[in-house]
Design a protein around this motif. Structure first.
Motif, short mmCIF file in Angstrom:
data_model
loop_
_atom_site.label_atom_id
_atom_site.label_comp_id
_atom_site.label_asym_id
_atom_site.label_seq_id
_atom_site.Cartn_x
_atom_site.Cartn_y
_atom_site.Cartn_z
N VAL A 10 0.85 -1.19 0.00
CA VAL A 10 0.00 0.00 0.00
C VAL A 10 0.89 1.24 0.00
N LEU A 11 0.62 2.16 -0.91
CA LEU A 11 1.43 3.37 -1.01
C LEU A 11 0.63 4.55 -0.45
N GLY A 12 0.92 4.91 0.80
CA GLY A 12 0.21 6.01 1.46
C GLY A 12 -0.61 5.49 2.63
N GLY A 14 -2.88 7.12 4.71
CA GLY A 14 -4.00 7.93 5.18
C GLY A 14 -5.23 7.05 5.34
N SER A 15 -6.40 7.67 5.36
CA SER A 15 -7.65 6.93 5.62
C SER A 15 -7.81 5.74 4.67
N GLY A 16 -7.55 5.97 3.37
CA GLY A 16 -7.74 4.91 2.39
C GLY A 16 -6.69 3.82 2.54
N GLU A 35 4.89 4.95 3.87
CA GLU A 35 4.43 6.28 4.29
C GLU A 35 5.63 7.20 4.46
N LYS A 36 5.52 8.39 3.84
CA LYS A 36 6.66 9.32 3.93
C LYS A 36 6.56 10.22 5.14
N ASP A 37 5.36 10.27 5.75
CA ASP A 37 5.17 11.20 6.87
C ASP A 37 4.63 10.41 8.07
N LEU A 39 1.59 8.02 10.02
CA LEU A 39 0.41 7.17 9.83
C LEU A 39 -0.83 7.98 10.16
N GLY A 40 -1.83 7.89 9.30
CA GLY A 40 -3.08 8.62 9.57
C GLY A 40 -3.38 9.66 8.52
N GLY A 41 -2.32 10.16 7.85
CA GLY A 41 -2.51 11.07 6.72
C GLY A 41 -3.21 12.37 7.04
N HIS A 45 -4.08 14.25 10.80
CA HIS A 45 -3.09 15.26 11.21
C HIS A 45 -3.43 16.68 10.79
N VAL A 46 -4.02 16.84 9.60
CA VAL A 46 -4.30 18.22 9.13
C VAL A 46 -5.68 18.33 8.48
N GLY A 47 -6.60 17.44 8.88
CA GLY A 47 -7.92 17.46 8.25
C GLY A 47 -9.03 17.31 9.27
N CYS A 48 -9.77 16.22 9.13
CA CYS A 48 -11.00 16.00 9.92
C CYS A 48 -10.80 16.25 11.42
N SER A 158 -2.98 28.24 3.66
CA SER A 158 -3.82 27.08 3.32
C SER A 158 -4.45 26.58 4.62
N SER A 159 -5.27 25.53 4.52
CA SER A 159 -5.90 24.98 5.74
C SER A 159 -4.83 24.45 6.69
N GLU A 160 -3.73 23.93 6.14
CA GLU A 160 -2.67 23.43 7.03
C GLU A 160 -2.07 24.55 7.86
N VAL A 301 -7.38 4.09 -4.12
CA VAL A 301 -8.45 4.45 -3.17
C VAL A 301 -8.23 5.87 -2.65
N GLY A 302 -9.31 6.47 -2.14
CA GLY A 302 -9.21 7.75 -1.45
C GLY A 302 -9.22 8.94 -2.38
N ASP A 303 -8.58 10.02 -1.93
CA ASP A 303 -8.68 11.31 -2.61
C ASP A 303 -8.04 11.34 -4.00
N LEU A 310 -13.55 12.41 0.99
CA LEU A 310 -13.96 12.26 2.39
C LEU A 310 -13.26 11.05 3.00
N ALA A 311 -12.95 11.17 4.29
CA ALA A 311 -12.21 10.10 4.96
C ALA A 311 -12.99 8.80 4.96
N HIS A 312 -14.31 8.88 5.23
CA HIS A 312 -15.07 7.61 5.32
C HIS A 312 -15.24 6.96 3.94
P1 FAD Z 1 -4.47 11.14 2.83
O1 FAD Z 1 -5.19 11.13 4.12
O2 FAD Z 1 -4.05 12.45 2.28
O3 FAD Z 1 -3.22 10.18 2.99
C1 FAD Z 1 -2.27 10.02 1.99
C2 FAD Z 1 -0.98 9.59 2.66
O4 FAD Z 1 -0.07 9.22 1.66
C3 FAD Z 1 -0.33 10.71 3.46
O5 FAD Z 1 -0.05 10.26 4.75
C4 FAD Z 1 0.94 11.04 2.67
O6 FAD Z 1 2.02 11.43 3.50
C5 FAD Z 1 1.22 9.71 2.00
N1 FAD Z 1 2.00 9.81 0.77
C6 FAD Z 1 1.71 10.59 -0.32
N2 FAD Z 1 2.62 10.38 -1.29
C7 FAD Z 1 3.50 9.48 -0.80
C8 FAD Z 1 4.66 8.88 -1.33
N3 FAD Z 1 5.10 9.16 -2.56
N4 FAD Z 1 5.32 7.99 -0.56
C9 FAD Z 1 4.89 7.69 0.69
N5 FAD Z 1 3.80 8.23 1.24
C10 FAD Z 1 3.11 9.11 0.50
N6 FAD Z 1 -13.08 14.23 5.48
C11 FAD Z 1 -14.14 13.77 6.21
O7 FAD Z 1 -14.66 12.69 5.93
N7 FAD Z 1 -14.60 14.48 7.29
C12 FAD Z 1 -14.07 15.67 7.65
O8 FAD Z 1 -14.52 16.28 8.61
C13 FAD Z 1 -12.98 16.18 6.89
N8 FAD Z 1 -12.42 17.36 7.22
C14 FAD Z 1 -11.34 17.79 6.51
C15 FAD Z 1 -10.78 19.01 6.85
C16 FAD Z 1 -9.68 19.50 6.16
C17 FAD Z 1 -9.08 20.82 6.55
C18 FAD Z 1 -9.13 18.72 5.10
C19 FAD Z 1 -7.92 19.19 4.36
C20 FAD Z 1 -9.68 17.51 4.74
C21 FAD Z 1 -10.81 17.04 5.43
N9 FAD Z 1 -11.43 15.84 5.09
C22 FAD Z 1 -12.50 15.40 5.80
C23 FAD Z 1 -10.96 15.03 3.95
C24 FAD Z 1 -10.10 13.84 4.41
O9 FAD Z 1 -9.05 14.32 5.20
C25 FAD Z 1 -9.58 13.11 3.18
O10 FAD Z 1 -10.66 12.74 2.35
C26 FAD Z 1 -8.82 11.84 3.56
O11 FAD Z 1 -7.75 12.16 4.39
C27 FAD Z 1 -8.32 11.16 2.30
O12 FAD Z 1 -7.62 10.00 2.63
P2 FAD Z 1 -6.51 9.41 1.66
O13 FAD Z 1 -6.07 8.13 2.28
O14 FAD Z 1 -6.98 9.40 0.27
O15 FAD Z 1 -5.33 10.47 1.67
#
Ligand code: FAD
Length: 459
Positions: A10-12, A14-16, A35-37, A39-41, A45-48, A158-160, A301-303, A310-312
């Motif tokens: 799995v590459l990444g 975060g939630s997905g 994961e480069k940063d 666990l939890g994405g 850390h900077v979202g939900c 930005s939001s971060e 999967v995911g964003d 969305l995380a869910h």
């Molecule tokens: P991410 O959570 O972004 O995880 C991706 C991971 O991959 C990161 O940890 C990153 O470091 C890692 N990665 C990326 N590239 C590489 C690489 N080349 N090598 C190794 N690791 C890598 N959603 C909700 O459902 N409810 C909310 O209330 C909500 N509030 C939010 C508020 C804010 C301010 C923001 C910004 C987002 C919010 N979201 C919310 C959206 C939610 O955070 C995302 O939909 C969710 O985190 C997506 O999950 P993901 O696994 O696709 O990606």
């Protein structure tokens, strides 16, 4: 150098990605999680999670101001941002610790570092190549900006950056009236800032039912949150005092900060997937309804996949892919049935189609709507919140959309989601019991009205 081969790589994380890893490990598959940063994405850390912690502090601030309304003498003495951040960071830290322990307990191999896809199901991290019988891309998203708009992290943020602010700004212009923009506007207003939202589209939360947008706009107006809809941003100048923003038409607005909340782009640049032949569209990875990319054995999967960010949704897709790989033949995810919540004050929540989309899909003469005002709901009156439950249903057919506005209504969206996915008809749903007094009853009341037998509402 070639290293371990996993059943699932799995590459990444975060939630997905981490949900996929956890479920795959539970199913007895060997899992590598790159994961480069942390666990939890983004979500953790900077979202939900951190935004909802800020929103809770905001709610406490509003309660402190509002005490007299409930007969409690309170004084609001201001916001201690150091303490707010300590509380917020504490929540994140505890959840991160829990997640780290969970990942370790399932014998998932965490590979720390930046990964790049270097073969059909291979990822290279710091010179070492890992392979998987299956590869799951889950690299998430980043805060977008507009062409020529430089997010400097100082005046233009930005939001971060917003989550890391060590002070309450005196004034903020929020560029973007979507979920993230509205949530920050709500927090900052409760914290005492002057807030103006700029939105190019004709209404706030343009993806929601038009009636929900209108209710949120009314509530924001009452709270003194300024907003200009149908007002495209043109340019910004930073000054010693802050920012000077010009909108289309030439009007200039000034504030201490400009928050750029214009959406999130897919984090696929430099990931190597396009070079390996994974089909992409505008930077997103395209998949079928089983989360399969165009490359055999590679899922996404995911964003990074077009659709609701969305995380869910990420959790559901991650679990789906793990079960698919394990051969459990899971049912595809109905994207329309994914619940959506904006956690502002008041909250806006929905599941299924809005009225316009339902009219378009089924024909306006085939659609009926019912709106139950929270004015008739005991618990909402106790809490002092206004809003509604709106049902969009097919005539003599199932409920196809549920829309909620009001404080805490996000907690009701689970039932809305069950109703939507159950494809329930009014006659089946109206008899469901709801404890009294709860806000949940408003969903029951709306279904009684839809069935033609309203209780605490006029016929
Ligand atoms: P991410 O959570 O972004 O995880 C991706 C991971 O991959 C990161 O940890 C990153 O470091 C890692 N990665 C990326 N590239 C590489 C690489 N080349 N090598 C190794 N690791 C890598 N959603 C909700 O459902 N409810 C909310 O209330 C909500 N509030 C939010 C508020 C804010 C301010 C923001 C910004 C987002 C919010 N979201 C919310 C959206 C939610 O955070 C995302 O939909 C969710 O985190 C997506 O999950 P993901 O696994 O696709 O990606």
């Amino acid at each position: 150098m070639a290293a371990a081969e996993f059943d699932v790589l799995v590459l990444g994380a975060g939630s997905g990605g981490y949900s996929c890893a956890l479920r795959a490990a539970q199913l007895g598959l060997s899992v590598g999680l790159v994961e480069k940063d942390l666990l939890g994405g983004t979500c953790l850390h900077v979202g939900c999670i951190p935004t909802k912690a800020l929103l809770h502090s905001a709610e406490v601030a509003d309660s402190a101001r509002d005490g007299a309304r409930f007969g409690v003498r309170t004084t609001f003495e201001g916001i201690d941002m150091t303490a707010v951040n300590a509380y917020k960071d504490g929540v994140v830290r505890r959840l991160h610790k829990g997640l780290t322990g969970l990942v370790a307990s399932r014998d998932i191999t965490v590979i720390q570092g930046e990964g790049r896809m270097t073969g059909p199901r291979e990822v290279t991290v710091d010179g070492t190549t890992y392979s998987g019988r299956h590869l799951v891309l889950a690299s998430g998203s980043y805060s977008r900006s507009l062409p020529g708009l430089d997010v400097d992290g100082d005046r233009v943020i930005s939001s971060e950056h917003a989550l890391a602010l060590d002070r309450v700004p005196t004034s903020v212009i929020v560029l973007g009236g979507g979920v993230i923009g509205c949530e920050f506007a709500s927090v900052w207003r409760s914290f005492g800032a002057e807030v103006t939202i700029l939105e190019a589209l004709p209404r706030l939360l343009a993806a929601e039912d038009a009636s929900s947008s209108a209710a949120l706009e009314r509530a924001f107006r009452k709270r003194g949150i300024g907003f200009r809809t149908g007002t495209p941003f043109q340019s910004v100048k930073t000054t010693d005092q802050g920012v000077s923003v010009t909108v289309e038409g030439g009007e200039v607005l000034e504030a201490e900060l400009l928050l750029v909340a214009v959406g999130r782009g897919p984090a696929t640049e430099g990931l190597g997937c396009a070079e390996q032949g994974v089909a992409m569209e505008r930077g997103f990875v395209t998949t079928d309804d089983r989360c399969r990319t165009s490359l055999e054995g590679v899922f996404a999967v995911g964003d990074i996949v077009p659709g609701l960010q969305l995380a869910h949704r990420g959790f559901a897709q991650g679990i789906f892919v793990a079960e698919e790989i394990a051969g459990l033949d899971p049912a595809p995810i109905d994207e329309t049935g994914i619940p959506r919540v904006t956690y502002s004050h008041p909250e806006v929540a929905s599941c299924g189609l809005d009225e316009d989309a339902a009219n378009e899909r089924f024909g306006a003469d085939q659609i009926t709507t019912v709106t139950y005002d929270l004015g008739g709901n005991g618990k909402s009156q106790i809490l002092g919140t206004q809003g509604f439950v709106k049902l969009v249903a097919r005539k003599d057919g199932p409920v196809v959309g549920i829309h909620l506005v009001g404080d805490r209504v996000g907690e009701l969206i689970g039932e809305a989601q069950l109703i939507y996915n159950w494809e329930g008809h009014a006659a089946d749903l109206a008899p469901l019991l709801h404890a009294h007094p709860t806000q949940n009853e408003a969903i029951g009341e709306a279904h009684l009205a839809l069935a033609g037998k309203p209780l605490h509402a006029h016929s």
